[in-house]
Design a protein around this motif. Structure first.
Motif, mmCIF file in Angstrom:
data_model
loop_
_atom_site.group_PDB
_atom_site.id
_atom_site.type_symbol
_atom_site.label_atom_id
_atom_site.label_comp_id
_atom_site.label_asym_id
_atom_site.label_seq_id
_atom_site.Cartn_x
_atom_site.Cartn_y
_atom_site.Cartn_z
ATOM 1 N N PRO A 9 -54.196 -6.184 3.845
ATOM 2 C CA PRO A 9 -53.243 -7.275 4.072
ATOM 3 C C PRO A 9 -52.500 -7.737 2.815
ATOM 4 N N GLN A 10 -51.387 -8.285 2.784
ATOM 5 C CA GLN A 10 -50.474 -8.573 1.554
ATOM 6 C C GLN A 10 -50.963 -9.859 0.979
ATOM 7 N N VAL A 11 -50.859 -9.910 -0.167
ATOM 8 C CA VAL A 11 -51.394 -11.087 -0.944
ATOM 9 C C VAL A 11 -50.291 -11.934 -1.212
ATOM 10 N N SER A 12 -50.429 -13.332 -1.001
ATOM 11 C CA SER A 12 -49.339 -14.520 -0.926
ATOM 12 C C SER A 12 -49.046 -14.704 -2.278
ATOM 13 N N SER A 13 -47.829 -15.302 -2.619
ATOM 14 C CA SER A 13 -47.550 -15.695 -3.921
ATOM 15 C C SER A 13 -48.427 -16.709 -4.611
ATOM 16 N N GLN A 14 -49.006 -17.659 -3.538
ATOM 17 C CA GLN A 14 -49.753 -18.562 -3.772
ATOM 18 C C GLN A 14 -51.169 -17.899 -4.259
ATOM 19 N N ALA A 19 -54.650 -16.527 -9.212
ATOM 20 C CA ALA A 19 -55.380 -15.374 -9.969
ATOM 21 C C ALA A 19 -54.822 -15.282 -11.275
ATOM 22 N N ALA A 20 -53.290 -15.335 -11.318
ATOM 23 C CA ALA A 20 -52.890 -15.274 -12.636
ATOM 24 C C ALA A 20 -53.231 -16.678 -13.598
ATOM 25 N N GLU A 21 -53.425 -17.754 -13.004
ATOM 26 C CA GLU A 21 -53.919 -18.797 -13.666
ATOM 27 C C GLU A 21 -55.314 -18.747 -14.110
ATOM 28 N N ALA A 22 -56.237 -18.076 -13.113
ATOM 29 C CA ALA A 22 -57.554 -18.019 -13.338
ATOM 30 C C ALA A 22 -57.721 -16.916 -14.471
#
Length: 91
Positions: A9-14, A19-22
Protein backbone atom coordinates in the motif's frame (compact mmCIF):
# COMPACT_ATOMS: atom_id res chain seq x y z
CA UNK A 1 1.98 -2.92 -10.33
CA UNK A 2 -0.65 -0.23 -11.01
CA UNK A 3 -2.19 -0.82 -7.57
CA UNK A 4 -3.43 -4.31 -8.41
CA UNK A 5 -2.60 -7.56 -6.73
CA UNK A 6 0.08 -7.99 -4.08
CA UNK A 7 1.65 -4.57 -4.23
CA UNK A 8 2.42 -2.76 -1.00
CA UNK A 9 0.00 0.00 0.00
CA UNK A 10 1.11 3.55 -0.75
CA UNK A 11 1.99 5.76 2.19
CA UNK A 12 0.05 9.03 2.18
CA UNK A 13 1.71 12.42 2.39
CA UNK A 14 0.10 12.92 5.81
CA UNK A 15 1.57 9.63 7.06
CA UNK A 16 5.01 10.64 5.75
CA UNK A 17 4.71 14.02 7.46
CA UNK A 18 3.61 12.41 10.73
CA UNK A 19 6.52 9.96 10.58
CA UNK A 20 8.99 12.80 9.88
CA UNK A 21 7.58 14.83 12.80
CA UNK A 22 7.84 11.84 15.13
CA UNK A 23 11.44 11.24 14.04
CA UNK A 24 12.30 14.92 14.56
CA UNK A 25 10.73 14.81 18.04
CA UNK A 26 12.75 11.70 18.88
CA UNK A 27 16.04 13.21 17.64
CA UNK A 28 15.35 16.50 19.44
CA UNK A 29 14.55 14.66 22.66
CA UNK A 30 17.72 12.58 22.38
CA UNK A 31 19.83 15.70 21.74
CA UNK A 32 18.28 17.55 24.69
CA UNK A 33 18.88 14.56 26.95
CA UNK A 34 22.49 14.32 25.78
CA UNK A 35 23.10 18.02 26.45
CA UNK A 36 21.46 17.85 29.89
CA UNK A 37 23.30 14.73 31.03
CA UNK A 38 26.75 15.62 29.71
CA UNK A 39 26.49 19.23 30.92
CA UNK A 40 25.57 18.06 34.43
CA UNK A 41 28.42 15.56 34.46
CA UNK A 42 31.22 17.56 32.85
CA UNK A 43 30.77 21.31 33.25
CA UNK A 44 31.93 23.06 36.42
CA UNK A 45 28.89 24.80 37.91
CA UNK A 46 30.85 27.84 39.08
CA UNK A 47 31.51 28.95 35.48
CA UNK A 48 34.87 30.52 36.35
CA UNK A 49 35.84 30.66 32.69
CA UNK A 50 33.78 31.42 29.59
CA UNK A 51 35.61 28.73 27.62
CA UNK A 52 35.75 24.99 28.23
CA UNK A 53 38.93 23.89 29.92
CA UNK A 54 40.78 20.79 28.73
CA UNK A 55 39.28 18.52 31.40
CA UNK A 56 35.70 19.63 30.60
CA UNK A 57 36.32 19.20 26.88
CA UNK A 58 37.70 15.68 27.31
CA UNK A 59 34.83 14.76 29.61
CA UNK A 60 32.29 16.03 27.07
CA UNK A 61 33.96 14.08 24.25
CA UNK A 62 33.82 10.85 26.28
CA UNK A 63 30.28 11.52 27.49
CA UNK A 64 28.93 12.12 23.97
CA UNK A 65 30.79 9.08 22.63
CA UNK A 66 29.44 6.81 25.38
CA UNK A 67 25.92 8.21 24.98
CA UNK A 68 25.81 7.41 21.25
CA UNK A 69 27.51 4.03 21.69
CA UNK A 70 24.93 3.10 24.31
CA UNK A 71 22.05 4.24 22.09
CA UNK A 72 23.37 2.10 19.21
CA UNK A 73 23.67 -0.95 21.48
CA UNK A 74 20.17 -0.46 22.90
CA UNK A 75 18.74 -0.04 19.39
CA UNK A 76 20.47 -3.20 18.17
CA UNK A 77 19.25 -5.18 21.19
CA UNK A 78 15.68 -3.96 20.73
CA UNK A 79 15.81 -4.85 17.03
CA UNK A 80 17.03 -8.36 17.85
CA UNK A 81 14.30 -8.78 20.46
CA UNK A 82 11.69 -7.58 18.00
CA UNK A 83 12.87 -9.98 15.31
CA UNK A 84 12.97 -12.93 17.71
CA UNK A 85 9.49 -12.22 19.03
CA UNK A 86 10.81 -11.95 22.60
CA UNK A 87 9.98 -8.25 22.77
CA UNK A 88 6.83 -7.56 24.81
CA UNK A 89 6.48 -11.21 25.80
CA UNK A 90 5.65 -12.58 22.35
CA UNK A 91 8.00 -15.51 22.51
Amino acid sequence: MFGLGGSTPQVSSQQKLSAAEAELDMVTGMFNSLVRQCHAKCINKSYNNGELDKQESLCLDRCVSKYFETNVQVGENMQQLGQSGAFMGRQ
